[in-house]
Enzyme design. Sequence first.
Site, mmCIF file in Angstrom:
data_model
loop_
_atom_site.group_PDB
_atom_site.id
_atom_site.type_symbol
_atom_site.label_atom_id
_atom_site.label_comp_id
_atom_site.label_asym_id
_atom_site.label_seq_id
_atom_site.Cartn_x
_atom_site.Cartn_y
_atom_site.Cartn_z
ATOM 1 N N THR A 195 15.793 -14.798 43.617
ATOM 2 C CA THR A 195 17.126 -15.403 43.591
ATOM 3 C C THR A 195 18.205 -14.354 43.801
ATOM 4 O OG1 THR A 195 16.352 -17.137 42.097
ATOM 5 C CG2 THR A 195 18.724 -16.771 42.212
ATOM 6 N N GLN B 160 15.400 -21.454 45.321
ATOM 7 C CA GLN B 160 16.760 -20.990 45.049
ATOM 8 C C GLN B 160 17.293 -20.252 46.279
ATOM 9 O OE1 GLN B 160 14.070 -20.328 43.229
ATOM 10 N NE2 GLN B 160 14.403 -20.829 41.068
ATOM 11 N N ASP C 282 21.639 -23.136 43.414
ATOM 12 C CA ASP C 282 22.163 -21.788 43.155
ATOM 13 C C ASP C 282 23.128 -21.303 44.245
ATOM 14 O OD1 ASP C 282 20.487 -21.977 41.018
ATOM 15 O OD2 ASP C 282 19.211 -20.291 41.541
ATOM 16 N N ASP D 284 22.195 -26.339 39.398
ATOM 17 C CA ASP D 284 22.777 -25.118 38.812
ATOM 18 C C ASP D 284 23.617 -24.357 39.824
ATOM 19 O OD1 ASP D 284 21.240 -25.754 36.527
ATOM 20 O OD2 ASP D 284 19.559 -24.576 37.247
ATOM 21 N N TRP E 47 21.828 -21.351 30.467
ATOM 22 C CA TRP E 47 20.790 -20.527 31.074
ATOM 23 C C TRP E 47 20.599 -19.262 30.248
ATOM 24 C CZ3 TRP E 47 21.535 -16.691 35.602
ATOM 25 C CH2 TRP E 47 20.280 -16.168 35.993
#
Length: 366
Positions: free
Chosen positions: A112, A156, A181, A202, A269
């Site tokens: 990520t 992600q 993301d 997210d 998170w």
Amino acid sequence: MNTIKILLWLVFAAQLLACAHQPGASYDAVVTRDTYLLGKPGHFNRVQAALDAAPVGAATPFKIFIQPGDYYEKLVIDKPNIQLIGAGMDKTRILFDAYSGQVSEPGKTWGTRGSGTVIVRAADVQFHNLTIENSFDFVSNDALENDDPQKIRHSQAVALHLDKGSDRVLAREVQLLGYQDTLFVDAGRAWFDRNKIAGNVDFIFGAGNALFTDSEIITRIRGRDSIPHAYVTAPSTQIADEYGLTFIRCKLTREPGVPDNSTPLGRPWHPTTDFPDGRYADPNAIGKAVFIDTEMDAHITRDGWYWMGGTTRDGGKEPFMPDDARFFEYQSHGAGAHKNAKRRQLTTEDAQHYTWETLMGDWQKP
């Protein structure tokens, strides 16, 4: 004779137009697809080439104008005082399609943190009038069955990542596009003013201190039904930090197809982190997200917030609950604004502390 005069005038006008885009008082470098301009000093056909030409450790802004077009590049900005200025968020687009599970070099994947189309690791970086996009096809991958061998497990895909070393980052009239993301604000202070930010899972997350003002936050579709459909934020703010993700006078909207009551405002998170006694969810990442005077469409859930799993010391999973995070609202309005015990409200006195000057500290307002 008149024809010759007209031709001479056209040549002169073209030269004036070219000079208008010459590096100088307005810009230090120009990124262009115009082959005529590429022969001139300070003109480049790639954004990375213009970044390479910027001085190291400059004390004043190095302004790079990016002419209209799509620029398929993956950029790391590790020099301070860089400004990327486009011709408009619908005209200048920087895009790349890296994702977490994609091989970046033999034996390694991007992860990520490495997947960002643009990664910032320096202070006083600015973005204006352009789009930054991670163009990985999340929706098609999401539509695949979980047992499909073609399905990518680590999907992600970050558009903009404010990494360690970043601070005092400004994005104004910028569009950030992705799905899972999209925007990773993991360090320093950042101001997102009059932007459009789109994603689903997210899609605004991290440990940084980021202020969002007068911006549209757009929840995007998925490839299959999911409950919840999406999560707007996933802060990992350290408990020692007073501010995390703060939204003031924003609009939470959705693409057609995003259901009502489907998208929480966020979830806490706790990143899996290496500690002397093992690798597990960071207990000090007590995320903070605050929405002030923000309009919310009906896709926002009635409960407002959601839980998130984290890694235990023995490698298992444990839930982190929204009640244990620092999640608050003040004067939310619209079809998705509900007041109940699960959606904690700031007092008027508390809300008055959320000003640009208070959140951003000694950063001189740009």
